[in-house]
Write an enzyme that holds these catalytic residues in place. Sequence first.
Site, PDB file in Angstrom:
ATOM      1  N   HIS A 205       0.767  -1.329  -0.050  1.00  0.00           N
ATOM      2  CA  HIS A 205      -0.135   0.076  -0.058  1.00  0.00           C
ATOM      3  C   HIS A 205       0.905   1.286   0.083  1.00  0.00           C
ATOM      4  O   HIS A 205       0.426   2.391  -0.210  1.00  0.00           O
ATOM      5  CB  HIS A 205      -0.879   0.086   1.124  1.00  0.00           C
ATOM      6  CG  HIS A 205      -0.205   0.232   2.399  1.00  0.00           C
ATOM      7  ND1 HIS A 205       0.233  -0.697   3.155  1.00  0.00           N
ATOM      8  CD2 HIS A 205      -0.020   1.275   3.415  1.00  0.00           C
ATOM      9  CE1 HIS A 205       1.112  -0.303   4.193  1.00  0.00           C
ATOM     10  NE2 HIS A 205       0.806   0.890   4.564  1.00  0.00           N
TER      11      HIS A 205
HETATM   12  C1  UD1 Z   1      -1.495   5.094   6.730  1.00  0.00           C
HETATM   13  C2  UD1 Z   1       0.077   5.676   7.250  1.00  0.00           C
HETATM   14  C3  UD1 Z   1       1.084   4.441   7.007  1.00  0.00           C
HETATM   15  C4  UD1 Z   1       0.161   3.091   7.358  1.00  0.00           C
HETATM   16  C5  UD1 Z   1      -1.078   2.979   6.848  1.00  0.00           C
HETATM   17  C6  UD1 Z   1      -1.755   1.489   7.304  1.00  0.00           C
HETATM   18  C7  UD1 Z   1       0.373   7.852   7.352  1.00  0.00           C
HETATM   19  C8  UD1 Z   1       1.498   9.067   6.559  1.00  0.00           C
HETATM   20  N1  UD1 Z   1       0.593   6.591   6.558  1.00  0.00           N
HETATM   21  O1  UD1 Z   1      -1.303   5.085   5.237  1.00  0.00           O
HETATM   22  O2  UD1 Z   1       2.118   4.552   7.712  1.00  0.00           O
HETATM   23  O3  UD1 Z   1       1.266   2.051   7.138  1.00  0.00           O
HETATM   24  O4  UD1 Z   1      -1.975   3.835   7.196  1.00  0.00           O
HETATM   25  O5  UD1 Z   1      -2.827   1.220   6.583  1.00  0.00           O
HETATM   26  O6  UD1 Z   1      -0.304   8.262   8.162  1.00  0.00           O
HETATM   27  N2  UD1 Z   1      -8.565   5.499   2.413  1.00  0.00           N
HETATM   28  C9  UD1 Z   1      -9.612   4.874   2.227  1.00  0.00           C
HETATM   29  N3  UD1 Z   1     -10.305   4.423   3.487  1.00  0.00           N
HETATM   30  C10 UD1 Z   1      -9.850   4.773   4.502  1.00  0.00           C
HETATM   31  C11 UD1 Z   1      -8.748   5.697   4.637  1.00  0.00           C
HETATM   32  C12 UD1 Z   1      -7.945   5.766   3.789  1.00  0.00           C
HETATM   33  O7  UD1 Z   1     -10.105   4.730   1.092  1.00  0.00           O
HETATM   34  O8  UD1 Z   1     -10.656   4.297   5.519  1.00  0.00           O
HETATM   35  C13 UD1 Z   1      -7.676   5.676   1.165  1.00  0.00           C
HETATM   36  C14 UD1 Z   1      -7.895   7.120   0.593  1.00  0.00           C
HETATM   37  O9  UD1 Z   1      -7.844   7.216  -0.687  1.00  0.00           O
HETATM   38  C15 UD1 Z   1      -6.763   7.898   1.292  1.00  0.00           C
HETATM   39  C16 UD1 Z   1      -5.788   6.890   1.056  1.00  0.00           C
HETATM   40  O10 UD1 Z   1      -6.187   5.565   1.458  1.00  0.00           O
HETATM   41  O11 UD1 Z   1      -6.443   9.091   0.526  1.00  0.00           O
HETATM   42  C17 UD1 Z   1      -4.555   7.073   2.071  1.00  0.00           C
HETATM   43  O12 UD1 Z   1      -4.950   7.029   3.177  1.00  0.00           O
HETATM   44  P1  UD1 Z   1      -4.052   7.696   4.360  1.00  0.00           P
HETATM   45  O13 UD1 Z   1      -4.767   7.543   5.831  1.00  0.00           O
HETATM   46  O14 UD1 Z   1      -3.603   9.011   3.894  1.00  0.00           O
HETATM   47  O15 UD1 Z   1      -2.858   6.845   4.345  1.00  0.00           O
HETATM   48  P2  UD1 Z   1      -2.443   5.140   4.436  1.00  0.00           P
HETATM   49  O16 UD1 Z   1      -1.853   5.189   2.855  1.00  0.00           O
HETATM   50  O17 UD1 Z   1      -3.804   4.504   4.965  1.00  0.00           O
END
Ligand code: UD1
Length: 361
Positions: A205
Amino acid sequence: MRIVSVVGARPNFVKLAPVARALATQRGVEHIVVHTGQHYDPLLSESFFTDLEIPQPKHNLDVGSGTHAQQTARIMERFEPLCGELQPDWVLVYGDVNSTVAAGLVAAKLGVRLAHVEAGLRSYDRSMPEEYNRVVTDHLADLLFAPSRDAVANLAREGIPAERVAFVGNVMIDALVHARAQARRLRTAERLGLPEGKFALVTLHRPSNVDDPQVFGGLCDALAEISRERPTLFPAHPRTQARLTRTGFVSRLGKVRLCDPLPYLAMLDLTESAGLVITDSGGIQEETTFLGVPCLTVRPNTERPITIDQGTNRLVAPTRDAILAAARNGQARGPARQLERWDGRAAERIAAALVEGRRLD
Ligand code: UD1
């Protein structure tokens, strides 16, 4: 004493579970959980609270997704008044996600004592957003709970006074130790028709692996090839699923079985059953090390070097050929590894340090 834990993303919830359990046994402690809402999908959030038997968060800041600045700013704006209202004796933050650093900044600026669980990890790779979160949070914290001796040494090198640092062990392993028997009873591999000890389990991811179509395409080709040699299950994070759809690479995955993110217990059960794990996660590097399951980490570096020195983890470049070569040149599953203070008691040490100001060895 009032302790406020702030969590927001999937790996935070796993780390919170043993700490919440340990704090619940302490007399005179009120433990309040604040969920920032960084992860809001039920499969990344709610299912973890259920599986790990964590009490429902009292407050949800509902910040949702956004750029790093937006997400961090929203958490700060919404946590500041709440923290002022709650007047905690300690704010407890976990790991290295945006929720960690945002809540840490708020607590520090309000003059509330801040403790960081999983302090001192360093990849020394500033292209990784989590590295900034780690460094900043550690330098804000009054009490730093390190999972390993290399983390303690990193903090010493950065001039953080030794009296602020406690080598407590690994809370992710506490969660594993607590849930392992329950997870094994699910017989997840058998139910999914995956051969025990032989299949590959994949999670990817990180932006560096899934955002660049050139890189991601190569990874998909490698997985397709591996899936012709052994059953391959790929529970994909929502951002990875979105990339697969947008690029059309979903059709490039060969026999890979793609599915939604799995709940904690099913994932733990499958990790223990797998013959090979391919990942870019932080926690899975530790879990596979503890369980003696071969792991390929698709990254140029790791903030968890102990999983390589003393564990089953290998770093592999994000290219088709590198991954295929490493997967084919696989080690066998080995016995569980005994790492110092990865013994299921880290959260107990954290609770003792917070509540009684005492160091438990
Ligand atoms: C976050 C953490 C990462 C961790 C990961 C575990 C940061 C900088 N990164 O990354 O260290 O390994 O979580 O999963 O905090 N999204 C959804 N549903 C959700 C949440 C996110 O669809 O419930 C999608 C959205 O498109 C979003 C993208 O995932 O923009 C990224 O989500 P974000 O929370 O920014 O970071 P992760 O990649 O999940």
